[in-house]
Scaffold this motif. Sequence first.
Motif, PDB file in Angstrom:
ATOM      1  N   CYS A 275       5.551  -5.332   5.283  1.00 47.97           N
ATOM      2  CA  CYS A 275       6.386  -4.370   4.484  1.00 47.97           C
ATOM      3  C   CYS A 275       5.505  -4.515   3.000  1.00 47.97           C
ATOM      4  CB  CYS A 275       7.722  -4.804   4.421  1.00 47.97           C
ATOM      5  SG  CYS A 275       8.617  -3.825   3.112  1.00 47.97           S
ATOM      6  N   LEU A 276       5.458  -3.105   2.689  1.00 49.64           N
ATOM      7  CA  LEU A 276       4.802  -3.098   1.302  1.00 49.64           C
ATOM      8  C   LEU A 276       5.570  -2.475   0.193  1.00 49.64           C
ATOM      9  CD1 LEU A 276       2.324  -2.744   3.524  1.00 49.64           C
ATOM     10  CD2 LEU A 276       0.996  -2.394   1.641  1.00 49.64           C
ATOM     11  N   ASP A 277       6.336  -3.423  -0.612  1.00 49.95           N
ATOM     12  CA  ASP A 277       7.203  -2.787  -1.575  1.00 49.95           C
ATOM     13  C   ASP A 277       6.244  -2.296  -2.749  1.00 49.95           C
ATOM     14  OD1 ASP A 277       9.417  -3.830  -0.136  1.00 49.95           O
ATOM     15  OD2 ASP A 277       9.948  -5.295  -1.743  1.00 49.95           O
ATOM     16  N   VAL A 278       6.356  -0.729  -2.950  1.00 44.62           N
ATOM     17  CA  VAL A 278       5.427  -0.325  -3.909  1.00 44.62           C
ATOM     18  C   VAL A 278       6.025   0.200  -5.078  1.00 44.62           C
ATOM     19  CG1 VAL A 278       3.922   1.749  -4.033  1.00 44.62           C
ATOM     20  CG2 VAL A 278       4.047   0.315  -1.913  1.00 44.62           C
ATOM     21  N   ARG A 279       5.516   0.188  -6.107  1.00 40.31           N
ATOM     22  CA  ARG A 279       6.093   0.777  -7.404  1.00 40.31           C
ATOM     23  C   ARG A 279       4.959   0.783  -8.597  1.00 40.31           C
ATOM     24  NH1 ARG A 279      10.022  -1.979 -11.745  1.00 40.31           N
ATOM     25  NH2 ARG A 279       8.838  -0.664 -12.900  1.00 40.31           N
ATOM     26  N   THR A 280       5.270   1.575  -9.638  1.00 41.48           N
ATOM     27  CA  THR A 280       4.347   1.618 -10.729  1.00 41.48           C
ATOM     28  C   THR A 280       4.412   0.552 -11.647  1.00 41.48           C
ATOM     29  OG1 THR A 280       4.802   4.046 -10.445  1.00 41.48           O
ATOM     30  CG2 THR A 280       3.646   3.604 -12.527  1.00 41.48           C
ATOM     31  N   ASN A 281       3.367   0.001 -11.932  1.00 41.25           N
ATOM     32  CA  ASN A 281       3.374  -1.001 -12.787  1.00 41.25           C
ATOM     33  C   ASN A 281       3.333  -0.597 -14.385  1.00 41.25           C
ATOM     34  OD1 ASN A 281       0.597  -0.812 -13.373  1.00 41.25           O
ATOM     35  ND2 ASN A 281      -0.250  -2.374 -12.428  1.00 41.25           N
ATOM     36  N   ASP A 282       3.373  -1.504 -15.209  1.00 41.68           N
ATOM     37  CA  ASP A 282       3.507  -1.266 -16.613  1.00 41.68           C
ATOM     38  C   ASP A 282       2.286  -0.269 -17.129  1.00 41.68           C
ATOM     39  OD1 ASP A 282       6.212  -2.246 -16.637  1.00 41.68           O
ATOM     40  OD2 ASP A 282       4.997  -4.069 -17.158  1.00 41.68           O
ATOM     41  N   SER A 327       5.547  -0.676   6.674  1.00 36.05           N
ATOM     42  CA  SER A 327       6.515   0.228   6.211  1.00 36.05           C
ATOM     43  C   SER A 327       6.059   0.035   4.646  1.00 36.05           C
ATOM     44  CB  SER A 327       7.832  -0.673   6.092  1.00 36.05           C
ATOM     45  OG  SER A 327       8.163  -0.549   7.365  1.00 36.05           O
ATOM     46  N   PHE A 328       6.297   1.213   4.132  1.00 39.05           N
ATOM     47  CA  PHE A 328       6.077   1.277   2.613  1.00 39.05           C
ATOM     48  C   PHE A 328       7.491   1.475   1.946  1.00 39.05           C
ATOM     49  CE2 PHE A 328       1.959   2.840   3.865  1.00 39.05           C
ATOM     50  CZ  PHE A 328       1.148   2.239   3.357  1.00 39.05           C
ATOM     51  N   LEU A 329       7.874   0.749   1.024  1.00 33.73           N
ATOM     52  CA  LEU A 329       9.325   1.151   0.366  1.00 33.73           C
ATOM     53  C   LEU A 329       8.941   1.329  -1.075  1.00 33.73           C
ATOM     54  CD1 LEU A 329      11.467  -1.473   1.822  1.00 33.73           C
ATOM     55  CD2 LEU A 329      11.409   0.866   2.551  1.00 33.73           C
ATOM     56  N   ASN A 330       8.927   2.738  -1.571  1.00 37.35           N
ATOM     57  CA  ASN A 330       8.904   3.114  -2.835  1.00 37.35           C
ATOM     58  C   ASN A 330      10.214   2.430  -3.736  1.00 37.35           C
ATOM     59  OD1 ASN A 330       8.632   4.266  -5.165  1.00 37.35           O
ATOM     60  ND2 ASN A 330       8.666   6.408  -4.352  1.00 37.35           N
ATOM     61  N   ILE A 331      10.146   1.373  -3.996  1.00 36.96           N
ATOM     62  CA  ILE A 331      11.216   0.651  -4.616  1.00 36.96           C
ATOM     63  C   ILE A 331      11.863   1.239  -5.714  1.00 36.96           C
ATOM     64  CG2 ILE A 331      10.644  -1.631  -3.201  1.00 36.96           C
ATOM     65  CD1 ILE A 331      10.233  -2.910  -6.269  1.00 36.96           C
ATOM     66  N   VAL A 355      -4.847   3.913   9.914  1.00 33.76           N
ATOM     67  CA  VAL A 355      -4.149   3.160  10.784  1.00 33.76           C
ATOM     68  C   VAL A 355      -3.221   3.769  11.708  1.00 33.76           C
ATOM     69  CG1 VAL A 355      -1.904   1.865  10.289  1.00 33.76           C
ATOM     70  CG2 VAL A 355      -3.772   1.675   8.388  1.00 33.76           C
ATOM     71  N   PHE A 356      -3.515   3.285  12.757  1.00 37.07           N
ATOM     72  CA  PHE A 356      -3.293   4.014  14.275  1.00 37.07           C
ATOM     73  C   PHE A 356      -1.763   3.201  14.906  1.00 37.07           C
ATOM     74  CE2 PHE A 356      -7.192   5.630  13.463  1.00 37.07           C
ATOM     75  CZ  PHE A 356      -6.910   6.829  13.020  1.00 37.07           C
ATOM     76  N   VAL A 357      -0.805   2.584  13.995  1.00 36.35           N
ATOM     77  CA  VAL A 357       0.289   2.113  14.368  1.00 36.35           C
ATOM     78  C   VAL A 357       1.517   2.966  13.457  1.00 36.35           C
ATOM     79  CG1 VAL A 357      -0.437  -0.144  15.117  1.00 36.35           C
ATOM     80  CG2 VAL A 357       0.277   0.191  12.820  1.00 36.35           C
ATOM     81  N   PRO A 358       2.630   2.931  13.883  1.00 35.45           N
ATOM     82  CA  PRO A 358       3.801   3.520  13.042  1.00 35.45           C
ATOM     83  C   PRO A 358       3.862   3.320  11.681  1.00 35.45           C
ATOM     84  CG  PRO A 358       4.604   2.922  15.148  1.00 35.45           C
ATOM     85  CD  PRO A 358       3.363   2.350  14.985  1.00 35.45           C
ATOM     86  N   LEU A 359       4.159   4.345  10.610  1.00 32.96           N
ATOM     87  CA  LEU A 359       4.167   4.275   9.550  1.00 32.96           C
ATOM     88  C   LEU A 359       5.546   4.730   8.968  1.00 32.96           C
ATOM     89  CD1 LEU A 359       0.917   5.655   7.970  1.00 32.96           C
ATOM     90  CD2 LEU A 359       1.550   3.309   8.434  1.00 32.96           C
ATOM     91  N   THR A 360       6.290   3.694   8.425  1.00 34.20           N
ATOM     92  CA  THR A 360       7.802   4.229   7.760  1.00 34.20           C
ATOM     93  C   THR A 360       7.468   4.129   6.237  1.00 34.20           C
ATOM     94  OG1 THR A 360       8.674   3.073   9.680  1.00 34.20           O
ATOM     95  CG2 THR A 360      10.037   3.517   7.775  1.00 34.20           C
ATOM     96  N   VAL A 361       8.291   5.275   5.662  1.00 36.27           N
ATOM     97  CA  VAL A 361       8.181   5.107   4.181  1.00 36.27           C
ATOM     98  C   VAL A 361       9.508   5.395   3.761  1.00 36.27           C
ATOM     99  CG1 VAL A 361       7.521   7.814   3.991  1.00 36.27           C
ATOM    100  CG2 VAL A 361       7.278   6.305   2.185  1.00 36.27           C
TER     101      VAL A 361
END
Length: 580
Positions: A275-282, A327-331, A355-361
């Motif tokens: 899982c990749l929690d993603v967000r914009t940094n400062d 999984s990408f979570l745009n936190i 990337v050839f496995v399932p991607l969740t966002v």
Amino acid sequence: MEAPPFAYSASTSSLFSLRNKPLSSPTITHLGNTKPSKSFSVGASSSRDSVVTLLDYGAGNVRSVRNAIRFLGFDIKDVQTPQDILNASRLVFPGVGAFAAAMEVLSKTGMDEALCSYIDKDRPFLGICLGLQLLFESSEENGPVKGLGLIPGTVGRFDSSNGFRVPHIGWNALQITEDSGILDDVGNHHVYFVHSYRAMPSDDNNEWISSTCDYGDKFIASIRRGNVNAVQFHPEKSGDVGLSILGRFLNPKSNMAKKPGEGKASKLAKRVIACLDVRTNDKGDLVVTKGDQYDVREHTKENEVRNLGKPVDLAGQYYKDGADEVSFLNITGFRDFPLGDLPMLQILRYTSENVFVPLTVGGGIRDFTDSTGRYYSSLEVASEYFRSGADKISIGSDAVYAAEEYLKAGVKTGKTSLEQISRVYGNQAVVVSIDPRRVYVKDPNDLQLKTIRVSSPGPNGEEYAWYQCTVNGGREGRPIGAYELAKAVEELGAGEILLNCIDCDGQGKGFDVDLIKLISDAVSIPVIASSGAGAPEHFSEVFYKTNASAALAAGIFHRKEVPIQSVKEHLLKEGIEVRI
Ligand code: 1PR
């Protein structure tokens, strides 16, 4: 309300003009876009050989199929008219959406007759998922609905009463018949399935069957007759094994540069998800971050957002390392508007190319009105994510509000994001992400919500707890428990539950087994255990003690403390089936 930007509910004249309209594509370097080296070269010998005709009737995401075909060195010609089908030298038909809607489009456009004629002439054909089901006589999905009628049999729904979770999501083994053509060498490996309906073998269709799969029932995993092939699973999402299947169809003469290694597939594998929690940094860059109990800022004077890497690079790395899903979570999606957030869509586009496995966002999937007064439905937001390469979307906060409303009113409105998206894309494409926090209580009778006896007592010796749902990234507690939420969202159309736990997040002390057992016993859809993994043993523990179908981790993978491969090796050693 705006018309959704997908085709099959619109008039068929707009069928081929609406799909895959890309947003502008700024060049973004900070996301990372390292192209993993290709392990395959299937290549075509002449320019005509290099063209694959694709029947995309605009009902959903076929981007992954496009990406896989291009990755294997082929160009795509889209079907615009029935004649394009008849002229194809090889045709790929990745059916998506619901059976009835697909049949309606095919018959309105005359594609149904062209398809039957093409297949009758034994021309090279590969149907995928619904592209297999449509070949049968009929389906029970919202039906009975008539299919193309080329193969005897009716497509029916899996029976969940025997304890098997529906949708059937995950990596399953195949039982291959002798003359399986493009499935040669696949017998010992897992391939990725995601579906609630399936066709069953019978004396009447036996001659078509090239493999079956065991999931409660023995169902048809693939068919083959001459040059006509169709698979219920998703080769474009089945990693190297899937690419080799596609490659053999696209160029039957090719010797795949790399054959998949040996495996020992026998049934549905437990999934390991990165899982990749993603967000914009400062500084304004989108980064992979990771919190401790959802706090993602460094505890330094600068108080920066923790930066653990570039999303596309990390996703590519986890794919190579053997992650079964990413999984990408745009936190911060709950406060930003994802369609104004082009980098997140770009992340999906870049990632899905390699990337050839399932991607969740997930993150920010809800109705939204922007500063100009333009209204976007949650369905539009989800559609944009699907078009950009997501296979599943994950809804957090909005699912909590939907469940609260449903439990209060006792009736479904059909209008919640959850209901709308699952109606259009199918419930297998809709995950609900739950962010609960443990609340200890002395006496379970004090509450109307589901309370459980916990395995270790609370700070004041409390023996019971309930799990309070939160919204907005854990910032606000709501008057609903994870148990009540899980049951409600299953009824509203969720196909899977991503079960986080704020108390355990980033702690590395193991999953909250009490919580995961509670929820995975309460619902019949798959549950992904999340939060707290610190060692491979935590994965085996959660699979032994609960009915979780998958386990997700973030911190240990980002900090390179435990490679995905070590988790899988440990699970195998413990007798738990995983995809290798
Ligand atoms: O509410 O629909 O916009 O969705 C927001 C999404 O973002 C939700 O899925 C929610 O879980 C997620 N989210 C919001 N804030 C945070 C945060 O961390 N501050 N992340 C957050 C949730 C949990 C997992 C994490 C696991 C494993 N993080 O994503 O990856 O706990 O971590 P570990 O293995 O390191 O323990 P909406």
